[in-house]
Motif scaffolding. Sequence first.
Motif, PDB file in Angstrom:
ATOM      1  N   VAL A 139      38.865  50.011  32.773  1.00 12.44           N
ATOM      2  CA  VAL A 139      40.195  49.439  32.556  1.00 12.44           C
ATOM      3  C   VAL A 139      40.947  50.247  31.521  1.00 12.44           C
ATOM      4  N   ASN A 140      42.253  50.343  31.705  1.00  9.84           N
ATOM      5  CA  ASN A 140      43.089  51.036  30.726  1.00  9.84           C
ATOM      6  C   ASN A 140      43.276  50.151  29.503  1.00  9.84           C
ATOM      7  N   GLY A 178      43.364  45.299  27.140  1.00 14.42           N
ATOM      8  CA  GLY A 178      44.205  45.424  28.327  1.00 14.42           C
ATOM      9  C   GLY A 178      43.523  44.980  29.609  1.00 14.42           C
ATOM     10  N   ALA A 179      42.307  44.501  29.525  1.00 18.73           N
ATOM     11  CA  ALA A 179      41.532  44.185  30.722  1.00 18.73           C
ATOM     12  C   ALA A 179      42.192  43.128  31.600  1.00 18.73           C
ATOM     13  N   ARG A 214      45.286  42.148  31.757  1.00 17.39           N
ATOM     14  CA  ARG A 214      46.543  42.683  32.289  1.00 17.39           C
ATOM     15  C   ARG A 214      46.254  43.649  33.446  1.00 17.39           C
ATOM     16  N   ASN A 215      45.230  44.498  33.289  1.00 20.67           N
ATOM     17  CA  ASN A 215      44.854  45.434  34.346  1.00 20.67           C
ATOM     18  C   ASN A 215      44.361  44.717  35.597  1.00 20.67           C
ATOM     19  N   LEU A 216      43.521  43.714  35.431  1.00 21.18           N
ATOM     20  CA  LEU A 216      43.018  42.972  36.589  1.00 21.18           C
ATOM     21  C   LEU A 216      44.157  42.303  37.347  1.00 21.18           C
ATOM     22  N   LYS A 217      45.084  41.740  36.621  1.00 17.61           N
ATOM     23  CA  LYS A 217      46.220  41.078  37.258  1.00 17.61           C
ATOM     24  C   LYS A 217      47.073  42.092  38.020  1.00 17.61           C
ATOM     25  N   ALA A 218      47.338  43.234  37.409  1.00 19.51           N
ATOM     26  CA  ALA A 218      48.177  44.267  38.028  1.00 19.51           C
ATOM     27  C   ALA A 218      47.517  44.880  39.263  1.00 19.51           C
ATOM     28  N   GLU A 219      46.194  44.940  39.282  1.00 16.72           N
ATOM     29  CA  GLU A 219      45.465  45.587  40.377  1.00 16.72           C
ATOM     30  C   GLU A 219      44.755  44.594  41.288  1.00 16.72           C
ATOM     31  N   TYR A 220      45.190  43.348  41.271  1.00  9.89           N
ATOM     32  CA  TYR A 220      44.499  42.303  42.030  1.00  9.89           C
ATOM     33  C   TYR A 220      44.385  42.639  43.522  1.00  9.89           C
ATOM     34  N   LEU A 221      45.439  43.107  44.153  1.00 11.42           N
ATOM     35  CA  LEU A 221      45.391  43.412  45.585  1.00 11.42           C
ATOM     36  C   LEU A 221      44.388  44.523  45.885  1.00 11.42           C
ATOM     37  N   TRP A 222      44.296  45.501  45.025  1.00  8.00           N
ATOM     38  CA  TRP A 222      43.318  46.581  45.214  1.00  8.00           C
ATOM     39  C   TRP A 222      41.901  46.040  45.021  1.00  8.00           C
ATOM     40  N   LEU A 223      41.690  45.243  43.985  1.00  8.84           N
ATOM     41  CA  LEU A 223      40.362  44.686  43.715  1.00  8.84           C
ATOM     42  C   LEU A 223      39.900  43.736  44.808  1.00  8.84           C
ATOM     43  N   LEU A 263      35.993  39.277  28.473  1.00  7.68           N
ATOM     44  CA  LEU A 263      35.201  38.818  29.614  1.00  7.68           C
ATOM     45  C   LEU A 263      35.495  37.363  29.944  1.00  7.68           C
ATOM     46  N   GLU A 264      35.552  36.526  28.928  1.00  8.47           N
ATOM     47  CA  GLU A 264      35.844  35.098  29.141  1.00  8.47           C
ATOM     48  C   GLU A 264      37.175  34.912  29.868  1.00  8.47           C
ATOM     49  N   THR A 265      38.165  35.725  29.531  1.00  8.60           N
ATOM     50  CA  THR A 265      39.478  35.634  30.171  1.00  8.60           C
ATOM     51  C   THR A 265      39.424  36.165  31.603  1.00  8.60           C
ATOM     52  N   CYS A 266      38.773  37.290  31.799  1.00  7.40           N
ATOM     53  CA  CYS A 266      38.776  37.962  33.106  1.00  7.40           C
ATOM     54  C   CYS A 266      37.985  37.208  34.166  1.00  7.40           C
ATOM     55  N   VAL A 267      36.904  36.554  33.803  1.00  5.22           N
ATOM     56  CA  VAL A 267      36.116  35.846  34.814  1.00  5.22           C
ATOM     57  C   VAL A 267      36.893  34.665  35.406  1.00  5.22           C
ATOM     58  N   LYS A 268      37.917  34.227  34.728  1.00  8.36           N
ATOM     59  CA  LYS A 268      38.750  33.138  35.243  1.00  8.36           C
ATOM     60  C   LYS A 268      39.796  33.645  36.234  1.00  8.36           C
ATOM     61  N   MET A 269      40.003  34.957  36.271  1.00 13.10           N
ATOM     62  CA  MET A 269      41.063  35.532  37.084  1.00 13.10           C
ATOM     63  C   MET A 269      40.613  35.937  38.483  1.00 13.10           C
ATOM     64  N   VAL A 270      39.424  36.477  38.610  1.00 14.60           N
ATOM     65  CA  VAL A 270      38.909  36.956  39.890  1.00 14.60           C
ATOM     66  C   VAL A 270      37.446  36.563  40.027  1.00 14.60           C
ATOM     67  N   LYS A 271      36.977  36.500  41.262  1.00 17.99           N
ATOM     68  CA  LYS A 271      35.572  36.180  41.500  1.00 17.99           C
ATOM     69  C   LYS A 271      34.749  37.434  41.214  1.00 17.99           C
ATOM     70  N   VAL A 272      33.902  37.331  40.211  1.00 15.32           N
ATOM     71  CA  VAL A 272      33.140  38.496  39.771  1.00 15.32           C
ATOM     72  C   VAL A 272      31.691  38.123  39.452  1.00 15.32           C
ATOM     73  N   ARG A 273      30.887  39.149  39.361  1.00 13.38           N
ATOM     74  CA  ARG A 273      29.559  39.021  38.775  1.00 13.38           C
ATOM     75  C   ARG A 273      29.652  39.694  37.413  1.00 13.38           C
ATOM     76  N   VAL A 274      28.797  39.289  36.504  1.00  9.81           N
ATOM     77  CA  VAL A 274      28.856  39.813  35.142  1.00  9.81           C
ATOM     78  C   VAL A 274      27.558  40.538  34.815  1.00  9.81           C
ATOM     79  N   ALA A 275      27.694  41.747  34.297  1.00  9.53           N
ATOM     80  CA  ALA A 275      26.543  42.509  33.816  1.00  9.53           C
ATOM     81  C   ALA A 275      26.456  42.310  32.309  1.00  9.53           C
TER      82      ALA A 275
END
Length: 77
Positions: free
Chosen positions: A4-5, A10-11, A13-22, A42-54
């Motif tokens: 992420v940039n 910025g994570a 913001r990046n996930l939101k901007a690239e949602y269609l690609w992801l 991480l806490e913020t991003c896992v609420k935005m898209v369906k992900v697995r966490v390493a």
Amino acid sequence: MVSVNGGSKGAARNLKAEYLWLDRFEEIILWFDNDEFGQTALETCVKMVKVRVANAPAGIKDAKIRLNLKRPGDIMT
């Protein structure tokens, strides 16, 4: 694998901007640094898209440290 940039700040913001690609991928795995900033992002991003966490093992901040310890297989595991 992509980065992420702007780091953890910025994570979201990046996930939101690239949602269609992801959304094209079957599986998304997020791995943030094992520090306060990374875990907050991480806490913020896992609420935005369906992900697995390493997660890095205790005492290991990020993947680069794991590679420097000559244990790259741990990253894949």
